[in-house]
Design a protein around this motif. Structure first.
Motif, PDB file in Angstrom:
ATOM      1  N   ARG A 183      13.429 -78.041  23.584  1.00  0.00           N
ATOM      2  CA  ARG A 183      14.686 -77.286  23.553  1.00  0.00           C
ATOM      3  C   ARG A 183      15.862 -78.184  23.933  1.00  0.00           C
ATOM      4  NH1 ARG A 183      13.333 -71.220  25.959  1.00  0.00           N
ATOM      5  NH2 ARG A 183      11.208 -71.077  25.135  1.00  0.00           N
ATOM      6  N   LEU A 184      15.679 -78.948  24.994  1.00  0.00           N
ATOM      7  CA  LEU A 184      16.755 -79.812  25.466  1.00  0.00           C
ATOM      8  C   LEU A 184      17.015 -80.975  24.524  1.00  0.00           C
ATOM      9  CD1 LEU A 184      15.872 -79.935  29.279  1.00  0.00           C
ATOM     10  CD2 LEU A 184      17.639 -78.562  28.153  1.00  0.00           C
ATOM     11  N   ALA A 185      16.013 -81.333  23.716  1.00  0.00           N
ATOM     12  CA  ALA A 185      16.146 -82.481  22.814  1.00  0.00           C
ATOM     13  C   ALA A 185      16.865 -82.145  21.517  1.00  0.00           C
ATOM     14  CB  ALA A 185      14.771 -83.072  22.501  1.00  0.00           C
ATOM     15  N   PHE A 186      17.133 -80.859  21.268  1.00  0.00           N
ATOM     16  CA  PHE A 186      17.870 -80.512  20.054  1.00  0.00           C
ATOM     17  C   PHE A 186      19.345 -80.876  20.242  1.00  0.00           C
ATOM     18  CE2 PHE A 186      14.279 -77.731  18.847  1.00  0.00           C
ATOM     19  CZ  PHE A 186      14.186 -78.079  17.506  1.00  0.00           C
ATOM     20  N   ASN A 187      19.800 -81.866  19.483  1.00  0.00           N
ATOM     21  CA  ASN A 187      21.200 -82.275  19.545  1.00  0.00           C
ATOM     22  C   ASN A 187      21.980 -81.867  18.306  1.00  0.00           C
ATOM     23  OD1 ASN A 187      20.090 -84.039  17.742  1.00  0.00           O
ATOM     24  ND2 ASN A 187      20.636 -85.905  18.854  1.00  0.00           N
ATOM     25  N   ASP A 188      21.330 -81.143  17.408  1.00  0.00           N
ATOM     26  CA  ASP A 188      21.993 -80.623  16.212  1.00  0.00           C
ATOM     27  C   ASP A 188      21.537 -79.184  16.019  1.00  0.00           C
ATOM     28  OD1 ASP A 188      23.022 -79.985  13.725  1.00  0.00           O
ATOM     29  OD2 ASP A 188      22.641 -81.961  12.864  1.00  0.00           O
ATOM     30  N   ARG A 189      22.211 -78.286  16.702  1.00  0.00           N
ATOM     31  CA  ARG A 189      21.818 -76.875  16.678  1.00  0.00           C
ATOM     32  C   ARG A 189      21.954 -76.280  15.281  1.00  0.00           C
ATOM     33  NH1 ARG A 189      21.532 -73.336  21.045  1.00  0.00           N
ATOM     34  NH2 ARG A 189      21.602 -71.125  20.526  1.00  0.00           N
ATOM     35  N   ARG A 190      22.968 -76.721  14.542  1.00  0.00           N
ATOM     36  CA  ARG A 190      23.173 -76.186  13.203  1.00  0.00           C
ATOM     37  C   ARG A 190      21.982 -76.506  12.297  1.00  0.00           C
ATOM     38  NH1 ARG A 190      28.611 -75.775  10.114  1.00  0.00           N
ATOM     39  NH2 ARG A 190      29.263 -75.816  12.280  1.00  0.00           N
ATOM     40  N   ALA A 191      21.498 -77.754  12.385  1.00  0.00           N
ATOM     41  CA  ALA A 191      20.349 -78.152  11.564  1.00  0.00           C
ATOM     42  C   ALA A 191      19.114 -77.365  11.962  1.00  0.00           C
ATOM     43  CB  ALA A 191      20.100 -79.652  11.708  1.00  0.00           C
ATOM     44  N   ALA A 192      18.906 -77.169  13.269  1.00  0.00           N
ATOM     45  CA  ALA A 192      17.745 -76.416  13.732  1.00  0.00           C
ATOM     46  C   ALA A 192      17.804 -74.968  13.269  1.00  0.00           C
ATOM     47  CB  ALA A 192      17.654 -76.484  15.254  1.00  0.00           C
ATOM     48  N   LEU A 193      18.972 -74.359  13.334  1.00  0.00           N
ATOM     49  CA  LEU A 193      19.120 -72.967  12.900  1.00  0.00           C
ATOM     50  C   LEU A 193      18.894 -72.828  11.394  1.00  0.00           C
ATOM     51  CD1 LEU A 193      22.193 -71.885  15.047  1.00  0.00           C
ATOM     52  CD2 LEU A 193      19.898 -70.886  15.154  1.00  0.00           C
ATOM     53  N   ALA A 194      19.348 -73.803  10.628  1.00  0.00           N
ATOM     54  CA  ALA A 194      19.134 -73.755   9.182  1.00  0.00           C
ATOM     55  C   ALA A 194      17.649 -73.815   8.856  1.00  0.00           C
ATOM     56  CB  ALA A 194      19.889 -74.902   8.504  1.00  0.00           C
ATOM     57  N   ALA A 195      16.916 -74.685   9.561  1.00  0.00           N
ATOM     58  CA  ALA A 195      15.472 -74.770   9.348  1.00  0.00           C
ATOM     59  C   ALA A 195      14.783 -73.477   9.759  1.00  0.00           C
ATOM     60  CB  ALA A 195      14.899 -75.948  10.130  1.00  0.00           C
ATOM     61  N   LEU A 196      15.177 -72.920  10.894  1.00  0.00           N
ATOM     62  CA  LEU A 196      14.567 -71.680  11.368  1.00  0.00           C
ATOM     63  C   LEU A 196      14.818 -70.540  10.387  1.00  0.00           C
ATOM     64  CD1 LEU A 196      13.080 -70.095  13.571  1.00  0.00           C
ATOM     65  CD2 LEU A 196      15.297 -69.725  14.681  1.00  0.00           C
ATOM     66  N   ALA A 197      16.002 -70.494   9.798  1.00  0.00           N
ATOM     67  CA  ALA A 197      16.292 -69.437   8.827  1.00  0.00           C
ATOM     68  C   ALA A 197      15.336 -69.506   7.647  1.00  0.00           C
ATOM     69  CB  ALA A 197      17.743 -69.550   8.355  1.00  0.00           C
ATOM     70  N   ARG A 198      15.047 -70.699   7.182  1.00  0.00           N
ATOM     71  CA  ARG A 198      14.103 -70.830   6.076  1.00  0.00           C
ATOM     72  C   ARG A 198      12.691 -70.409   6.499  1.00  0.00           C
ATOM     73  NH1 ARG A 198      13.704 -76.160   2.876  1.00  0.00           N
ATOM     74  NH2 ARG A 198      12.116 -74.816   1.931  1.00  0.00           N
ATOM     75  N   ILE A 199      12.304 -70.788   7.705  1.00  0.00           N
ATOM     76  CA  ILE A 199      10.972 -70.426   8.197  1.00  0.00           C
ATOM     77  C   ILE A 199      10.836 -68.907   8.311  1.00  0.00           C
ATOM     78  CG2 ILE A 199       9.445 -70.550  10.212  1.00  0.00           C
ATOM     79  CD1 ILE A 199      10.574 -73.415  10.655  1.00  0.00           C
ATOM     80  N   LEU A 200      11.880 -68.256   8.808  1.00  0.00           N
ATOM     81  CA  LEU A 200      11.815 -66.809   8.985  1.00  0.00           C
ATOM     82  C   LEU A 200      11.909 -66.055   7.660  1.00  0.00           C
ATOM     83  CD1 LEU A 200      13.944 -66.357  12.230  1.00  0.00           C
ATOM     84  CD2 LEU A 200      11.458 -66.209  11.985  1.00  0.00           C
ATOM     85  N   ASP A 201      12.260 -66.748   6.588  1.00  0.00           N
ATOM     86  CA  ASP A 201      12.225 -66.124   5.263  1.00  0.00           C
ATOM     87  C   ASP A 201      10.803 -66.010   4.715  1.00  0.00           C
ATOM     88  OD1 ASP A 201      14.870 -65.474   4.882  1.00  0.00           O
ATOM     89  OD2 ASP A 201      15.385 -67.324   3.840  1.00  0.00           O
ATOM     90  N   TRP A 202       9.896 -66.811   5.258  1.00  0.00           N
ATOM     91  CA  TRP A 202       8.518 -66.752   4.778  1.00  0.00           C
ATOM     92  C   TRP A 202       7.846 -65.453   5.249  1.00  0.00           C
ATOM     93  CZ3 TRP A 202       7.482 -72.249   7.066  1.00  0.00           C
ATOM     94  CH2 TRP A 202       8.007 -73.227   6.194  1.00  0.00           C
ATOM     95  N   PRO A 203       7.019 -64.849   4.433  1.00  0.00           N
ATOM     96  CA  PRO A 203       6.279 -63.649   4.851  1.00  0.00           C
ATOM     97  C   PRO A 203       5.070 -64.019   5.717  1.00  0.00           C
ATOM     98  CG  PRO A 203       5.724 -64.191   2.592  1.00  0.00           C
ATOM     99  CD  PRO A 203       6.789 -65.173   3.000  1.00  0.00           C
ATOM    100  N   ALA A 204       5.353 -64.578   6.859  1.00  0.00           N
ATOM    101  CA  ALA A 204       4.295 -65.122   7.717  1.00  0.00           C
ATOM    102  C   ALA A 204       3.506 -64.018   8.398  1.00  0.00           C
ATOM    103  CB  ALA A 204       4.902 -66.040   8.767  1.00  0.00           C
ATOM    104  N   GLU A 205       2.201 -64.139   8.342  1.00  0.00           N
ATOM    105  CA  GLU A 205       1.316 -63.227   9.054  1.00  0.00           C
ATOM    106  C   GLU A 205       0.623 -63.942  10.205  1.00  0.00           C
ATOM    107  OE1 GLU A 205      -0.430 -59.726  10.160  1.00  0.00           O
ATOM    108  OE2 GLU A 205       1.172 -60.070   8.718  1.00  0.00           O
ATOM    109  N   LYS A 206       0.226 -65.210   9.996  1.00  0.00           N
ATOM    110  CA  LYS A 206      -0.493 -65.980  11.006  1.00  0.00           C
ATOM    111  C   LYS A 206       0.311 -67.226  11.363  1.00  0.00           C
ATOM    112  CE  LYS A 206      -4.947 -64.669   8.944  1.00  0.00           C
ATOM    113  NZ  LYS A 206      -6.235 -65.178   8.400  1.00  0.00           N
TER     114      LYS A 206
END
Length: 232
Positions: A183-206
């Motif tokens: 968490r502390l090592a993230f120095n580009d929050r915008r890039a991390a949020l963009a990646a997370l948005a793509r991950i949360l678009d997946w219909p993940a079950e497991k």
């Protein structure tokens, strides 16, 4: 899950726990995934130590064609897998080539190569000073594959001062979590949020983690909780 034995975790997806490794004075469990692609051939994620028994099980499933190192930290066993399967192509996360001591056939990016695009999607989680991790989604099983960005160690795994450090680092929470150091090592929050948005678009079950018990259901909700600190 016994060390070295393949265990099914969904359609054409198997997991295997390997031997423990020591990193900075801490012992970590290891876990790999084996995916048999629809077009044939095996895709190996985060390879663990290659025992004779594990090799026999893998060879019984098909031909190893791709070896995947999802971040620059998971590189310890690449050499032995490359020697055992010289025909396989080695793909690695950005930054791995400088640290692994083996040559890559290709560097991973935000687009899955044609060889596995029909079965898997992938996202680079950029903006972290520790490592750039590639997170994968296996469509047939609905499983997301995290390496080090989410971790959980069982009670009693660490003792003494190591247990205190692990607790402060959020490595021993009741539910798998993003360690504090990441968490502390993230120095580009915008890039991390963009990646997370793509991950949360997946219909993940497991959700599969290299260091933590796999999540069997409601994977997307679990990922959202694990990264709630980032979205607040």
């Amino acid at each position: 899950m016994s060390a070295g034995g393949l265990q099914p975790f969904g359609p054409d997806l198997w997991l295997a726990d390997g031997a423990q490794v020591a990193v900075a004075g801490f012992c970590y469990p290891t876990r790999m995934a084996v995916i048999r692609l629809a077009g044939g051939g095996l895709w190996i994620w985060s390879p663990v130590a290659l025992s004779d028994g594990l090799r026999r099980e893998i060879d019984a499933l098909g031909e190893v064609r791709w070896l995947v190192a999802p971040n620059s930290l998971h590189r310890l066993f690449l050499g032995e897998w490359r020697a055992a399967y010289p025909q396989a192509k080695l793909y690695g996360a950005p930054g791995l080539a400088q640290r692994a001591g083996v040559s890559l056939d290709a560097e991973l990016d935000d687009r899955p190569p044609p060889a596995w695009a029909g079965d898997l999607d992938q996202v680079l989680v950029r903006g972290n000073r520790i490592t750039t991790e590639v997170v994968f989604f296996h469509r047939p099983s609905g499983a997301v594959l995290f390496t080090d960005l989410i971790q959980q160690f069982p009670p009693g795994w660490f003792r003494g001062w190591r247990a205190l450090v692990a607790r402060l680092d959020l490595m021993t929470q009741a539910e798998p979590a993003v360690p504090r150091k990441f968490r502390l090592a993230f120095n580009d929050r915008r890039a991390a949020l963009a990646a997370l948005a793509r991950i949360l678009d997946w219909p993940a079950e497991k959700v599969v983690m290299a260091h933590g018990a796999p999540v069997q259901q409601d994977g997307r909700a679990f990922i959202a909780r694990a990264f709630g600190w980032l979205t607040r």
